[in-house]
Design a protein around this motif. Structure first.
Motif, mmCIF file in Angstrom:
data_model
loop_
_atom_site.group_PDB
_atom_site.id
_atom_site.type_symbol
_atom_site.label_atom_id
_atom_site.label_comp_id
_atom_site.label_asym_id
_atom_site.label_seq_id
_atom_site.Cartn_x
_atom_site.Cartn_y
_atom_site.Cartn_z
ATOM 1 N N ALA A 139 34.851 45.374 34.969
ATOM 2 C CA ALA A 139 34.819 44.551 36.180
ATOM 3 C C ALA A 139 35.326 45.392 37.341
ATOM 4 N N VAL A 140 34.809 45.147 38.521
ATOM 5 C CA VAL A 140 35.179 45.913 39.718
ATOM 6 C C VAL A 140 35.762 44.959 40.759
ATOM 7 N N LEU A 141 37.006 45.228 41.180
ATOM 8 C CA LEU A 141 37.703 44.412 42.155
ATOM 9 C C LEU A 141 38.090 45.288 43.353
ATOM 10 N N GLU A 142 38.024 44.712 44.553
ATOM 11 C CA GLU A 142 38.429 45.436 45.755
ATOM 12 C C GLU A 142 39.443 44.628 46.552
ATOM 13 N N LYS A 143 40.375 45.345 47.174
ATOM 14 C CA LYS A 143 41.399 44.704 48.017
ATOM 15 C C LYS A 143 40.968 44.872 49.471
ATOM 16 N N PRO A 144 40.761 43.772 50.184
ATOM 17 C CA PRO A 144 40.282 43.889 51.577
ATOM 18 C C PRO A 144 41.313 44.557 52.485
ATOM 19 N N GLU B 174 29.092 37.267 35.097
ATOM 20 C CA GLU B 174 29.505 36.661 36.367
ATOM 21 C C GLU B 174 30.748 37.326 36.962
ATOM 22 N N THR B 175 31.688 37.740 36.132
ATOM 23 C CA THR B 175 32.851 38.460 36.665
ATOM 24 C C THR B 175 32.923 39.882 36.111
ATOM 25 N N GLY B 176 31.835 40.384 35.578
ATOM 26 C CA GLY B 176 31.822 41.745 35.058
ATOM 27 C C GLY B 176 30.604 41.992 34.191
ATOM 28 N N ARG B 177 30.531 43.192 33.630
ATOM 29 C CA ARG B 177 29.409 43.591 32.779
ATOM 30 C C ARG B 177 29.902 43.845 31.365
ATOM 31 N N GLN B 178 29.226 43.227 30.402
ATOM 32 C CA GLN B 178 29.593 43.372 28.995
ATOM 33 C C GLN B 178 28.549 44.182 28.255
#
Length: 433
Positions: A426-431, A408-412
């Motif tokens: 996990a991949v996060l982006e800053k708008p 749900e918040t990443g790949r294991q």
């Protein structure tokens, strides 16, 4: 066997005692290798890694065979007997040689008063065979707390996980796309008589059928390939790299991912590699030099941005955080002796702190890839969940990839005996504002 063979066992016993006292094999084995003849180094390495891998099973048997623990000054003999039990139970060494030479190694350790005990314990072990394992810690050769934590976190997978940790990890290469395509390098290996196959998920990965010395790999010294597990290679597939970007590799040593970033995209404006360890940064430079790559190396605590940041934001950040390393136990079996359950909470605090700090140096429109080589949710998707509740503007991107489990918040990725290590991404982006 000559005195040399006895000394190999004695040196192995001292290495294991150093591990018990908190040193990793990476720290204490290299100087120990210099204590034995060149042709004995593979044996010393095999004894140290093998005894660490099966330590909890061997130690359970040894403790049952000892009427009372050895005194602290004699503790090295306990480790010597563990080495001997490893050879009796899990190697091809002839039993008579193991028994006789271990007794002589006891003398080499200046413990002649314990030769009778060593002889008696090992002869009983040979005569009676390996006893039944008293519990799952001994059966799977992991510390009790780790068995229970994995059982709780992965109720359907814990036994397979433990078995995978005890398997020998394959040797995996990352092809330098600036030098060869993967198919071209596979042909180079075929021509050199080295059996290999393409990895399933990493686009530049090659897995060898059997490990070989790197000097046997075609064009290794010229930067054609690097040794890197398939799971670790996947970081570049998530970063969406493009020319002109400024990229940060936080917690970079020993530099495999820094080099992979540079290899995978030419024309990056700058790659900055940070590591807190002054001892490990030279290894990053060595890898860069062999591959003829250039990065800006910085010794600093990445979380202390005032110490190192020049106020120029980064378009891409790889944050491979310090962790329990429970996804790479098969490569580093001493983790089972070094790690404590009490380590996990402080590590999680460090991980969240690093993530918050890196968010400050990420450019609007930028992407951050969070990575660990852990299989504990406490260090992985729960960290991302905690961060997202505190940073409402962060956008979670679900990567469209054929690997790993959706948490749900990443790949294991769980360690696979036939291929990759255990990893979380996990991949996060800053708008944009």
């Amino acid at each position: 066997m000559s005195d040399r063979g006895q000394s190999v066992r004695a040196v192995a016993a001292r290495v294991l005692q150093s591990v018990e006292n908190g040193q990793s094999l990476t720290q204490c084995l290299p100087p120990a290798l210099n204590e034995v003849a060149d042709n004995e180094r593979p044996q010393l390495q095999a004894l140290c890694y093998g005894t660490c891998r099966w330590f909890h099973r061997l130690d359970a048997e040894l403790q049952a065979r000892l009427k009372k623990p050895l005194r602290k000054p004699d503790r090295v003999v306990h480790h010597l007997m563990l080495v001997a039990l490893f050879q009796l139970r899990l190697s091809q060494q002839a039993n008579y040689a193991v028994l006789n030479e271990t007794v002589e190694a006891c003398r080499a350790l200046d413990k002649p008063h314990l030769t009778g005990l060593v002889n008696g314990v090992l002869r009983a072990a040979e005569r009676e065979g390996e006893p039944a394992c008293p519990d799952d810690s001994a059966r799977f050769s992991h510390p009790h707390w780790m068995v229970e934590k994995l059982r709780h976190n992965w109720p359907q997978d814990w036994q397979a996980l433990l078995d995978a940790n005890n398997a020998q990890a394959p040797m995996t290469l990352r092809v330098n796309a600036r030098r060869f395509s993967r198919n071209e390098y596979l042909q180079q290996l075929t021509d050199a008589g080295i059996e290999a196959t393409a990895t399933r998920f990493a686009p530049l990965g090659i897995q060898l059928a059997s490990p070989v010395a790197v000097d046997r790999l075609p064009w290794f010294a010229d930067g054609a390939v690097s040794v890197q597990d398939e799971a670790a290679q996947l970081c570049t597939t998530l970063m969406d790299l493009a020319p002109g970007q400024r990229v940060l590799d936080a917690c970079a040593a020993p530099g495999g991912k820094t080099c992979a970033i540079l290899e995978s995209c030419s024309g990056l404006e700058e790659v900055v590699a940070i590591d807190e360890s002054a001892d490990r940064l030279p290894r990053v430079q060595e890898n860069l030099d062999r591959l003829e790559l250039v990065a800006t190396l910085v010794q600093a605590d990445a979380a202390d941005i005032d110490q190192w940041w020049d106020r120029q934001p980064f378009d891409r950040i790889l944050l491979d955080v310090p962790c329990s390393a429970t996804g790479v136990i098969r490569r580093h079996p001493d983790i089972k002796l070094l790690r404590r359950e009490s380590d996990v909470v402080p590590l999680a605090s460090i991980q969240l702190g690093l993530l918050k700090a890196m968010w400050q140096v990420l450019a609007p429109g930028g992407r951050l890839v969070y990575a660990t080589c852990s299989v504990f949710p406490q260090e992985n998707h729960r960290i991302i969940r905690r961060f997202l509740t505190q940073q409402e503007h962060a956008v979670l991107r679900e990567p469209d990839v054929p690997w790993g489990r959706d948490m749900e918040t990443g790949r294991q990725l769980l360690p696979d005996p036939e291929s990759h290590d255990g990893f979380f991404y996990a991949v996060l982006e800053k708008p944009e504002p």
